[in-house]
Design a protein around this motif. Sequence first.
Motif, PDB file in Angstrom:
ATOM      1  N   GLY A 189       2.310  12.832  11.364  1.00 23.93           N
ATOM      2  CA  GLY A 189       2.444  12.971  10.091  1.00 23.93           C
ATOM      3  C   GLY A 189       3.237  11.882   9.292  1.00 23.93           C
ATOM      4  N   GLU A 190       4.240  11.330  10.003  1.00 24.66           N
ATOM      5  CA  GLU A 190       5.243  10.249   9.443  1.00 24.66           C
ATOM      6  C   GLU A 190       4.612   8.855   9.691  1.00 24.66           C
ATOM      7  OE1 GLU A 190       9.016  10.778  11.450  1.00 24.66           O
ATOM      8  OE2 GLU A 190       9.289  12.745  10.543  1.00 24.66           O
ATOM      9  N   LEU A 191       3.978   8.697  10.739  1.00 23.20           N
ATOM     10  CA  LEU A 191       3.297   7.166  11.172  1.00 23.20           C
ATOM     11  C   LEU A 191       2.216   7.045  10.042  1.00 23.20           C
ATOM     12  CD1 LEU A 191       3.314   5.094  13.109  1.00 23.20           C
ATOM     13  CD2 LEU A 191       1.617   6.218  14.506  1.00 23.20           C
ATOM     14  N   PHE A 192       1.492   8.102   9.693  1.00 26.52           N
ATOM     15  CA  PHE A 192       0.309   7.697   8.374  1.00 26.52           C
ATOM     16  C   PHE A 192       0.874   7.053   7.435  1.00 26.52           C
ATOM     17  CE2 PHE A 192      -2.095   9.141   4.982  1.00 26.52           C
ATOM     18  CZ  PHE A 192      -3.343   8.462   5.281  1.00 26.52           C
ATOM     19  N   PRO A 193       1.730   7.463   6.573  1.00 29.09           N
ATOM     20  CA  PRO A 193       2.069   6.582   5.617  1.00 29.09           C
ATOM     21  C   PRO A 193       2.274   5.112   5.759  1.00 29.09           C
ATOM     22  CG  PRO A 193       3.141   8.807   5.374  1.00 29.09           C
ATOM     23  CD  PRO A 193       2.568   8.478   6.704  1.00 29.09           C
ATOM     24  N   ILE A 194       3.321   5.114   6.832  1.00 33.14           N
ATOM     25  CA  ILE A 194       3.707   3.602   7.581  1.00 33.14           C
ATOM     26  C   ILE A 194       2.602   2.693   7.696  1.00 33.14           C
ATOM     27  CG2 ILE A 194       5.139   2.434   9.173  1.00 33.14           C
ATOM     28  CD1 ILE A 194       6.986   4.801   9.439  1.00 33.14           C
ATOM     29  N   ALA A 195       1.533   3.253   8.553  1.00 32.19           N
ATOM     30  CA  ALA A 195       0.574   2.459   8.779  1.00 32.19           C
ATOM     31  C   ALA A 195      -0.293   2.250   7.824  1.00 32.19           C
ATOM     32  CB  ALA A 195      -0.257   3.224  10.094  1.00 32.19           C
ATOM     33  N   GLY A 196      -0.550   3.211   6.842  1.00 28.33           N
ATOM     34  CA  GLY A 196      -1.354   2.996   5.659  1.00 28.33           C
ATOM     35  C   GLY A 196      -0.931   1.890   4.742  1.00 28.33           C
ATOM     36  N   PHE A 197       0.401   1.851   4.666  1.00 27.01           N
ATOM     37  CA  PHE A 197       0.916   0.729   3.827  1.00 27.01           C
ATOM     38  C   PHE A 197       0.606  -0.363   4.429  1.00 27.01           C
ATOM     39  CE2 PHE A 197       4.061  -2.290   2.579  1.00 27.01           C
ATOM     40  CZ  PHE A 197       4.177  -1.671   1.016  1.00 27.01           C
ATOM     41  N   ALA A 198       0.796  -0.757   5.768  1.00 27.78           N
ATOM     42  CA  ALA A 198       0.452  -1.871   6.450  1.00 27.78           C
ATOM     43  C   ALA A 198      -1.125  -2.400   6.361  1.00 27.78           C
ATOM     44  CB  ALA A 198       1.017  -1.961   7.775  1.00 27.78           C
ATOM     45  N   ALA A 199      -1.808  -1.369   6.565  1.00 27.81           N
ATOM     46  CA  ALA A 199      -3.357  -1.605   6.660  1.00 27.81           C
ATOM     47  C   ALA A 199      -3.793  -1.959   5.209  1.00 27.81           C
ATOM     48  CB  ALA A 199      -3.868  -0.589   7.123  1.00 27.81           C
ATOM     49  N   LEU A 200      -3.187  -1.229   4.141  1.00 22.54           N
ATOM     50  CA  LEU A 200      -3.889  -1.514   2.921  1.00 22.54           C
ATOM     51  C   LEU A 200      -3.351  -2.411   2.083  1.00 22.54           C
ATOM     52  CD1 LEU A 200      -4.455   2.248   1.940  1.00 22.54           C
ATOM     53  CD2 LEU A 200      -6.415   0.576   2.563  1.00 22.54           C
ATOM     54  N   LEU A 201      -2.344  -2.987   2.684  1.00 27.22           N
ATOM     55  CA  LEU A 201      -1.213  -3.852   1.622  1.00 27.22           C
ATOM     56  C   LEU A 201      -2.013  -5.230   1.458  1.00 27.22           C
ATOM     57  CD1 LEU A 201       1.407  -4.990   0.383  1.00 27.22           C
ATOM     58  CD2 LEU A 201       2.111  -5.994   2.775  1.00 27.22           C
ATOM     59  N   PRO A 202      -2.638  -6.072   2.320  1.00 29.38           N
ATOM     60  CA  PRO A 202      -3.429  -7.227   1.984  1.00 29.38           C
ATOM     61  C   PRO A 202      -4.767  -6.981   1.405  1.00 29.38           C
ATOM     62  CG  PRO A 202      -3.536  -6.991   4.568  1.00 29.38           C
ATOM     63  CD  PRO A 202      -2.613  -5.712   3.957  1.00 29.38           C
ATOM     64  N   LEU A 203      -5.281  -5.849   1.436  1.00 28.84           N
ATOM     65  CA  LEU A 203      -6.530  -5.372   0.486  1.00 28.84           C
ATOM     66  C   LEU A 203      -6.120  -5.248  -0.851  1.00 28.84           C
ATOM     67  CD1 LEU A 203      -8.232  -2.869   2.963  1.00 28.84           C
ATOM     68  CD2 LEU A 203      -8.878  -5.428   2.567  1.00 28.84           C
ATOM     69  N   MET A 204      -5.099  -4.513  -1.255  1.00 26.52           N
ATOM     70  CA  MET A 204      -4.345  -4.432  -2.554  1.00 26.52           C
ATOM     71  C   MET A 204      -4.095  -5.572  -3.198  1.00 26.52           C
ATOM     72  SD  MET A 204      -3.955  -1.731  -4.405  1.00 26.52           S
ATOM     73  CE  MET A 204      -2.949  -1.195  -5.741  1.00 26.52           C
ATOM     74  N   LEU A 205      -3.350  -6.670  -2.466  1.00 25.73           N
ATOM     75  CA  LEU A 205      -2.888  -7.708  -3.098  1.00 25.73           C
ATOM     76  C   LEU A 205      -4.175  -8.694  -3.468  1.00 25.73           C
ATOM     77  CD1 LEU A 205       0.024  -8.383  -0.603  1.00 25.73           C
ATOM     78  CD2 LEU A 205       0.099  -8.033  -2.998  1.00 25.73           C
ATOM     79  N   SER A 206      -5.187  -8.613  -2.361  1.00 25.78           N
ATOM     80  CA  SER A 206      -6.247  -9.441  -2.563  1.00 25.78           C
ATOM     81  C   SER A 206      -7.071  -9.096  -3.667  1.00 25.78           C
ATOM     82  CB  SER A 206      -7.411  -9.365  -1.579  1.00 25.78           C
ATOM     83  OG  SER A 206      -8.386 -10.142  -1.644  1.00 25.78           O
ATOM     84  N   ALA A 207      -7.177  -7.644  -4.064  1.00 23.03           N
ATOM     85  CA  ALA A 207      -7.935  -6.993  -5.161  1.00 23.03           C
ATOM     86  C   ALA A 207      -7.289  -7.381  -6.459  1.00 23.03           C
ATOM     87  CB  ALA A 207      -8.002  -5.487  -5.068  1.00 23.03           C
ATOM     88  N   LEU A 208      -5.956  -7.725  -6.357  1.00 24.09           N
ATOM     89  CA  LEU A 208      -5.321  -8.300  -7.733  1.00 24.09           C
ATOM     90  C   LEU A 208      -5.512  -9.758  -7.672  1.00 24.09           C
ATOM     91  CD1 LEU A 208      -2.403  -6.015  -8.216  1.00 24.09           C
ATOM     92  CD2 LEU A 208      -4.549  -5.837  -9.513  1.00 24.09           C
ATOM     93  N   GLY A 209      -6.158 -10.383  -7.029  1.00 19.69           N
ATOM     94  CA  GLY A 209      -6.220 -11.717  -7.086  1.00 19.69           C
ATOM     95  C   GLY A 209      -5.233 -12.817  -6.381  1.00 19.69           C
ATOM     96  N   LEU A 210      -4.144 -12.207  -5.611  1.00 14.81           N
ATOM     97  CA  LEU A 210      -3.115 -13.027  -5.463  1.00 14.81           C
ATOM     98  C   LEU A 210      -3.187 -13.796  -4.216  1.00 14.81           C
ATOM     99  CD1 LEU A 210      -0.451 -10.254  -5.693  1.00 14.81           C
ATOM    100  CD2 LEU A 210      -0.409 -12.225  -6.541  1.00 14.81           C
ATOM    101  N   TYR A 211      -4.474 -13.803  -3.642  1.00 17.14           N
ATOM    102  CA  TYR A 211      -4.810 -14.951  -2.515  1.00 17.14           C
ATOM    103  C   TYR A 211      -5.678 -16.121  -3.178  1.00 17.14           C
ATOM    104  CZ  TYR A 211      -2.934 -11.428   0.552  1.00 17.14           C
ATOM    105  OH  TYR A 211      -2.014 -10.391   1.048  1.00 17.14           O
ATOM    106  N   ARG A 212      -6.172 -15.752  -4.500  1.00 14.70           N
ATOM    107  CA  ARG A 212      -6.881 -16.884  -5.111  1.00 14.70           C
ATOM    108  C   ARG A 212      -5.876 -17.941  -5.797  1.00 14.70           C
ATOM    109  NH1 ARG A 212     -10.926 -16.537 -10.243  1.00 14.70           N
ATOM    110  NH2 ARG A 212     -11.873 -18.739 -10.202  1.00 14.70           N
ATOM    111  N   ILE A 213      -5.547 -19.145  -5.374  1.00 10.33           N
ATOM    112  CA  ILE A 213      -4.532 -20.203  -5.886  1.00 10.33           C
ATOM    113  C   ILE A 213      -4.924 -20.630  -7.124  1.00 10.33           C
ATOM    114  CG2 ILE A 213      -3.110 -22.062  -5.060  1.00 10.33           C
ATOM    115  CD1 ILE A 213      -2.903 -19.424  -3.377  1.00 10.33           C
ATOM    116  N   GLU A 214      -4.349 -20.290  -8.094  1.00 10.15           N
ATOM    117  CA  GLU A 214      -4.486 -20.743  -9.687  1.00 10.15           C
ATOM    118  C   GLU A 214      -3.157 -21.519 -10.091  1.00 10.15           C
ATOM    119  OE1 GLU A 214      -7.153 -20.793 -11.122  1.00 10.15           O
ATOM    120  OE2 GLU A 214      -8.338 -19.201 -10.276  1.00 10.15           O
ATOM    121  N   PRO A 215      -3.337 -23.091  -9.807  1.00 11.57           N
ATOM    122  CA  PRO A 215      -1.892 -23.687 -10.219  1.00 11.57           C
ATOM    123  C   PRO A 215      -1.548 -23.499 -11.901  1.00 11.57           C
ATOM    124  CG  PRO A 215      -3.742 -25.219  -9.256  1.00 11.57           C
ATOM    125  CD  PRO A 215      -4.314 -23.749  -9.567  1.00 11.57           C
ATOM    126  N   ARG A 216      -2.527 -23.109 -12.628  1.00 12.75           N
ATOM    127  CA  ARG A 216      -2.232 -22.958 -14.169  1.00 12.75           C
ATOM    128  C   ARG A 216      -1.228 -21.716 -14.298  1.00 12.75           C
ATOM    129  NH1 ARG A 216      -7.514 -22.444 -13.856  1.00 12.75           N
ATOM    130  NH2 ARG A 216      -8.446 -20.672 -14.602  1.00 12.75           N
TER     131      ARG A 216
END
Length: 510
Positions: free
Chosen positions: A87-114
């Motif tokens: 029960g305690e491991l689930f939120p921790i593991a969920g944060f690690a697993a979903l973090l790159p997906l969430m950041l990608s969804a907001l376009g943070l891995y698309r490099i825009e110099p402007r």
Amino acid sequence: MDYSANSNRTPSGPANDTGASEAKAQHDAAASARSQIRAQARAPKHRINRKALGRSMQAIDIFAGALLAVVGAIAISGGQPGAVPAGELFPIAGFAALLPLMLSALGLYRIEPRHAIIWRVTRAVIATASLGATMLIAGFGTAPESVGILAVYCVVAVSAMTLVHLVYAGFIGHWAKAGRLARNIILVGATPNARKLILANQGSGTVNVVGYFDDRKSRAPTQLAGTPYLGTTDDLFNWSVLPDVDRVVLTVTPKAEERVKHLLEKLRALPQPVILLLDINGFNPETTSLDDIVGVHTARMSGHEENLGRQFVKRLQDVVFGSLLTLVTLPVMAIIALLVKLDSRGPALFVQKREGFNGRPIKVYKFRTMRHDPNAESKKLRQVELNDPRVTRIGGVLRKTSLDELPQLFNVLAGSMSLVGPRPHAYGMRTGGTETANLVAEYAHRHRVKPGITGWAQVNGSRGPLHTPEAARDRIKWDVEYISRAGFFFDLWIMLKTVPALLGDKLNVR
């Protein structure tokens, strides 16, 4: 006296001679000015691949998320991560697993110099904070007794990832200001909207318009919004800076159909992607970014988007197989080097400048198979012929077995060549008295991938020098087919076919 015979002649007095001299001087001055501008045109080098940078950031975030999960599990368990309740491991593991997906969804891995630093940091905060809040809410249901420590974990994790993306934003801003994230672009054709596009994108840090080409010399200004005129499309193909260009943008009006067709047929031979930009109603160049050049008003006419996954697999394949082959053949190469030295005077290795990826010059290594000529580089390139007196005794054996190519394994390990790909041709290579590049329209396509030690053309019988236009066209046909089919298993098949194909070849002069 009858003057009729001379009535249409142009006077040849001093005034006319002076006018002709002035016109010639003006023409020479204009030509000199254009040559100087063309020589000064430069495409910034040492740039950073935006896609590769985005993927690297994503990989770092995945590692950072996993590290945070491990640290969180250790903190909650008191030093025994294996004892953490599910029960305690689930939120921790969920944060690690979903973090790159969430950041990608907001376009943070698309490099825009402007984009400003605050833009990236704000999105990073939104992504990590919303994910942390979601995981904390999940913790109320799975481990209500540990909500306090989970809350501390979420605050630490969100702060850590925000700090990481603040560092990313700082580097991106620095590189953008230095022009290392800008795409090098050239324009073909000078339309009013092309001029406006250049002006609207100056100083953006996203693109660098190196220059423009136009076949209509009489109508082409020396500069278009500060961008230099570099010549005709024929000049483009021989331009020394072309390997550093990322995209070629053809700027035309829809009415010029015949001209568009002619230019497209000509430009398709370039190794760079060619983009068609139309001047059409409703197109406002002042609000259009050249960086987003493939949009509603543009169409990709040739070339392919780079596939970083494929490039990674290809490089891994070269390093793994190349290392194994180098270790196995090192004793053989040592013996060959000794035999070459004993057979004739000169170095064991022969180094020649050849055309590499995107037409860039590379140094290719081979065992020397001809009599040593210190002035060979300055002489006109001459292909090997049957019973060529320049070939040494050991050189003939090496050429027939292709063992002279073994040192190119070091090219593969260094990254300038690949195990499989079109063979690298020497600059200015001629076929039947004509430059090979001028015989086949698709010749430049072979520069879209790294050159190889072996290739699809070689296992299909096209090996050694090219002495006829037909032989050149056949080789380019096989090379272009390879580029369209390239993949791990296809490369493996070509490598397996190479030795039997070489040993069974009794026809080609090598």
